[in-house]
Design a protein around this motif. Structure first.
Motif, PDB file in Angstrom:
ATOM      1  N   ARG A  17      -5.737   4.469   6.109  1.00  0.00           N
ATOM      2  CA  ARG A  17      -6.659   4.809   5.016  1.00  0.00           C
ATOM      3  C   ARG A  17      -5.982   5.612   3.906  1.00  0.00           C
ATOM      4  N   PHE A  18      -4.896   6.337   4.233  1.00  0.00           N
ATOM      5  CA  PHE A  18      -4.250   7.175   3.224  1.00  0.00           C
ATOM      6  C   PHE A  18      -3.463   6.365   2.196  1.00  0.00           C
ATOM      7  N   ALA A  19      -3.076   5.144   2.560  1.00  0.00           N
ATOM      8  CA  ALA A  19      -2.350   4.300   1.615  1.00  0.00           C
ATOM      9  C   ALA A  19      -3.206   3.974   0.401  1.00  0.00           C
ATOM     10  N   LYS A  20      -4.525   4.003   0.604  1.00  0.00           N
ATOM     11  CA  LYS A  20      -5.440   3.681  -0.498  1.00  0.00           C
ATOM     12  C   LYS A  20      -5.590   4.837  -1.488  1.00  0.00           C
ATOM     13  N   LEU A  21      -5.010   5.984  -1.185  1.00  0.00           N
ATOM     14  CA  LEU A  21      -5.127   7.145  -2.070  1.00  0.00           C
ATOM     15  C   LEU A  21      -4.130   7.100  -3.223  1.00  0.00           C
ATOM     16  N   VAL A  22      -3.130   6.233  -3.136  1.00  0.00           N
ATOM     17  CA  VAL A  22      -2.150   6.127  -4.228  1.00  0.00           C
ATOM     18  C   VAL A  22      -2.859   5.580  -5.470  1.00  0.00           C
ATOM     19  N   PRO A  23      -2.794   6.295  -6.587  1.00  0.00           N
ATOM     20  CA  PRO A  23      -3.502   5.872  -7.809  1.00  0.00           C
ATOM     21  C   PRO A  23      -3.064   4.493  -8.290  1.00  0.00           C
ATOM     22  N   ASN A  24      -4.015   3.740  -8.797  1.00  0.00           N
ATOM     23  CA  ASN A  24      -3.718   2.395  -9.282  1.00  0.00           C
ATOM     24  C   ASN A  24      -2.763   2.431 -10.471  1.00  0.00           C
ATOM     25  N   SER A  25      -2.834   3.490 -11.269  1.00  0.00           N
ATOM     26  CA  SER A  25      -1.943   3.595 -12.433  1.00  0.00           C
ATOM     27  C   SER A  25      -0.478   3.651 -11.998  1.00  0.00           C
ATOM     28  N   ILE A  26      -0.201   4.346 -10.896  1.00  0.00           N
ATOM     29  CA  ILE A  26       1.176   4.446 -10.403  1.00  0.00           C
ATOM     30  C   ILE A  26       1.602   3.146  -9.739  1.00  0.00           C
TER      31      ILE A  26
ATOM     32  N   SER B 269       6.412  -0.744   2.431  1.00  0.00           N
ATOM     33  CA  SER B 269       5.684  -1.489   3.456  1.00  0.00           C
ATOM     34  C   SER B 269       4.201  -1.126   3.446  1.00  0.00           C
ATOM     35  N   GLY B 270       3.938   0.186   3.439  1.00  0.00           N
ATOM     36  CA  GLY B 270       2.554   0.639   3.504  1.00  0.00           C
ATOM     37  C   GLY B 270       1.742   0.260   2.287  1.00  0.00           C
ATOM     38  N   ILE B 271       2.262   0.579   1.114  1.00  0.00           N
ATOM     39  CA  ILE B 271       1.515   0.345  -0.118  1.00  0.00           C
ATOM     40  C   ILE B 271       1.349  -1.146  -0.395  1.00  0.00           C
ATOM     41  N   GLU B 272       2.440  -1.896  -0.313  1.00  0.00           N
ATOM     42  CA  GLU B 272       2.351  -3.309  -0.678  1.00  0.00           C
ATOM     43  C   GLU B 272       1.517  -4.110   0.320  1.00  0.00           C
ATOM     44  N   SER B 273       1.616  -3.774   1.612  1.00  0.00           N
ATOM     45  CA  SER B 273       0.835  -4.518   2.603  1.00  0.00           C
ATOM     46  C   SER B 273      -0.655  -4.249   2.456  1.00  0.00           C
ATOM     47  N   ILE B 274      -1.021  -2.984   2.209  1.00  0.00           N
ATOM     48  CA  ILE B 274      -2.438  -2.654   2.009  1.00  0.00           C
ATOM     49  C   ILE B 274      -2.950  -3.281   0.716  1.00  0.00           C
ATOM     50  N   LEU B 275      -2.140  -3.208  -0.342  1.00  0.00           N
ATOM     51  CA  LEU B 275      -2.514  -3.807  -1.626  1.00  0.00           C
ATOM     52  C   LEU B 275      -2.689  -5.309  -1.488  1.00  0.00           C
ATOM     53  N   CYS B 276      -1.763  -5.959  -0.789  1.00  0.00           N
ATOM     54  CA  CYS B 276      -1.801  -7.406  -0.610  1.00  0.00           C
ATOM     55  C   CYS B 276      -2.989  -7.813   0.260  1.00  0.00           C
ATOM     56  N   SER B 277      -3.258  -7.062   1.322  1.00  0.00           N
ATOM     57  CA  SER B 277      -4.383  -7.372   2.208  1.00  0.00           C
ATOM     58  C   SER B 277      -5.710  -7.246   1.474  1.00  0.00           C
ATOM     59  N   SER B 278      -5.836  -6.191   0.666  1.00  0.00           N
ATOM     60  CA  SER B 278      -7.059  -5.981  -0.112  1.00  0.00           C
ATOM     61  C   SER B 278      -7.259  -7.107  -1.120  1.00  0.00           C
ATOM     62  N   MET B 279      -6.159  -7.472  -1.803  1.00  0.00           N
ATOM     63  CA  MET B 279      -6.216  -8.572  -2.767  1.00  0.00           C
ATOM     64  C   MET B 279      -6.611  -9.881  -2.080  1.00  0.00           C
ATOM     65  N   ALA B 280      -6.088 -10.107  -0.887  1.00  0.00           N
ATOM     66  CA  ALA B 280      -6.361 -11.341  -0.161  1.00  0.00           C
ATOM     67  C   ALA B 280      -7.838 -11.468   0.187  1.00  0.00           C
TER      68      ALA B 280
ATOM     69  N   GLU C 204      -4.273  -5.970 -15.718  1.00  0.00           N
ATOM     70  CA  GLU C 204      -4.158  -4.715 -14.982  1.00  0.00           C
ATOM     71  C   GLU C 204      -3.764  -3.575 -15.913  1.00  0.00           C
ATOM     72  N   ILE C 205      -2.870  -3.864 -16.865  1.00  0.00           N
ATOM     73  CA  ILE C 205      -2.449  -2.841 -17.826  1.00  0.00           C
ATOM     74  C   ILE C 205      -3.626  -2.417 -18.700  1.00  0.00           C
ATOM     75  N   LYS C 206      -4.434  -3.388 -19.132  1.00  0.00           N
ATOM     76  CA  LYS C 206      -5.630  -3.075 -19.930  1.00  0.00           C
ATOM     77  C   LYS C 206      -6.616  -2.234 -19.135  1.00  0.00           C
ATOM     78  N   GLU C 207      -6.746  -2.561 -17.854  1.00  0.00           N
ATOM     79  CA  GLU C 207      -7.658  -1.812 -16.988  1.00  0.00           C
ATOM     80  C   GLU C 207      -7.233  -0.355 -16.873  1.00  0.00           C
ATOM     81  N   ILE C 208      -5.921  -0.135 -16.744  1.00  0.00           N
ATOM     82  CA  ILE C 208      -5.405   1.240 -16.668  1.00  0.00           C
ATOM     83  C   ILE C 208      -5.627   1.960 -18.002  1.00  0.00           C
TER      84      ILE C 208
END
Length: 462
Positions: free
Chosen positions: A144-153, A300-311, A409-413
């Motif tokens: 769950r902590f991987a989701k705390l990384v801000p989308n802007s970063i 590993s943590g950030i990209e896998s969580i990001l990819c799983s959520s996107m999927a 994504e850039i516009k969203e940020i």
């Protein structure tokens, strides 16, 4: 079953982690199994054809050999689909790992007076340590902590990596670095990192090969056009095949550098056990161990969580969502096992996952089909893969880098405010200027310090 029913204790999580037929298979039933298997097979075939040139390109950009990318992609996908937490995710070599692995291979490899085997052995060592940490994080519910990384970063990090990939592969398209290395007999890593590749390009502009540029641009353009027409068209395969035929026929005498000129023949005995190696221990090596372990865990943590959520979003998954803790556990096993069998660290691949879903994937079977078909095709095509021009590899990687930068994504940020937008810009600049971990960690520190100070200021005013 929904997210609330996932185990909340370490023992419960371990039991779930080793349960093969879990909720990821809930869409496969006795009534629809034939249709599902066909859809998963079709998706696996399309992704396998796309993945072979991309895996080779990623491997070479990291300073590895082409076959290492083929092995890593197939093995990581098999392990990830067995132990990961997502129904749809496709695992394999990813662009985010390029600067991390390339810098390690450069520092401990031929370009710094070392040997390839030592560098790869050290990579295996830090990857195993990172894998153990990821497994522990999964068991104790750190997903769950991987989701705390801000989308802007995250977006800034993606843009920064894209810039690094595009700029460090210009020599292959221009026919510069490889040609100069062959002439000068330099024993440098063919992927010496961002600064090395940029300086090489500028110092060897007189060696530009116009025919290499033609093949690189053609590969880039044809891939982009074909995939825009239909996701079911294996654009990278068609583009690279066309360029390879041209280089072997009408452009045969134009000094175009091929994969075999730099790496020799590509063997088809893919799996070979490779052991971890610990260089002579000193303070510098200890610091590097901490640095690269942290980098592998973070990517590993950030990209896998990001990819799983996107999927889940892309597949309109309205049933059981991905399990972040199980995803961490699966990632840990990927990082432990894959490098030991002539591979390197891998994670969830955004582009290949999206392609798989759009091609009709429904269950983890698609990942297994992709791994089997990829190895089968590479086994029988190995003698032809070595004839691919290096300019094509550069064209594919530049295409990958352009796909990583998404204007939406850039516009969203930007709509989130000046602070979020400035953090995105800061991360995008710092990643190529410094290094991956320094850029991201400094951005995270600044982000949370400013956010905390701003929160205190609001509380003081109220």
């Amino acid at each position: 079953m929904n997210k609330k029913t996932f185990p909340t204790t370490p023992l419960g999580r371990i039991k779930l982690f080793f349960t093969f037929f879990d909720s990821r298979w809930e869409d496969l039933t006795k009534e629809n199994w034939l249709t599902i298997v066909y859809r998963d097979f079709s998706a696996g075939l399309i992704v396998a054809m796309t993945a072979i040139p991309m895996a080779m390109g990623f491997a070479m950009a990291m300073g590895m050999r082409p076959e290492h990318g083929i092995v890593a992609g197939a093995l990581a996908c098999t392990i990830g689909r067995t132990f990961g937490g997502s129904k749809y995710q496709v695992y394999g070599p990813t662009a985010a790992f390029i600067p991390v692995i390339a810098s390690l291979m450069t520092k401990y490899g031929p370009s710094n007076g070392g040997v390839f085997e030592t560098a790869h052995g050290f990579l295996i060592l830090v990857s195993i340590i990172a894998g153990i940490i990821l497994i522990i994080m999964g068991i104790f519910g750190f997903g769950r902590f991987a989701k705390l990384v801000p989308n802007s970063i995250i977006v800034g990090f993606t843009v920064g990596i894209a810039l690094v990939i595009a700029l460090t592969n210009l020599e292959d398209i221009l026919g510069i670095e490889s040609f100069s290395d062959l002439l000068g007999g330099q024993e440098e890593s063919l992927s010496g990192g961002f600064i090395h590749n940029i300086s090489t390009a500028f110092n060897n502009l007189h060696l530009i090969n116009g025919w290499s540029i033609l093949l690189g641009v053609m590969t880039f353009a044809l891939t982009k056009i074909l995939l825009r027409i239909s996701i079911f068209i294996p654009g990278p395969v068609i583009a690279m095949s066309s360029a390879t035929v041209l280089s072997a026929t009408v452009l045969q005498d134009k000094n175009i550098i091929l994969v075999k000129d730099l790496y020799g023949s590509i063997p088809n005995n893919f799996f070979k056990f490779t052991t971890p190696i610990l260089p002579a221990l000193d303070s510098s090596v200890i610091i590097d161990i901490v640095y690269y372990v942290a980098a592998i865990v973070f990517v590993s943590g950030i990209e896998s969580i990001l990819c799983s959520s996107m999927a889940d979003k892309l597949a309109n998954n309205d049933r059981t969502p991905f399990n972040p803790d199980k995803e961490f556990f699966g990632q840990g096993l990927v990082q432990i096992i894959t490098p030991l069998l002539q591979g390197f660290p891998c994670t969830g691949a955004l582009a290949r996952t999206a392609t798989s879903i759009k091609a009709g994937a429904q269950t983890p079977l698609a990942g297994y089909f992709k791994a089997i078909l990829k190895l089968s095709m590479a086994y029988y095509l190995a003698k032809y893969l070595e004839l691919i021009p290096m300019a094509c590899i550069g064209g594919i990687l530049v295409w990958v880098s352009t796909n990583m930068i998404k204007p939406s994504e850039i516009k969203e940020i930007k709509h989130l405010g000046k602070f979020e937008f400035s953090m995105m810009i800061y991360t995008a600049v710092m990643v190529p200027v410094t290094d991956f971990l320094t850029g991201v960690l400094s951005a995270l520190i600044i982000y949370f310090i400013v956010k905390k100070a701003f929160k205190r200021r609001i509380q003081a005013q109220s």
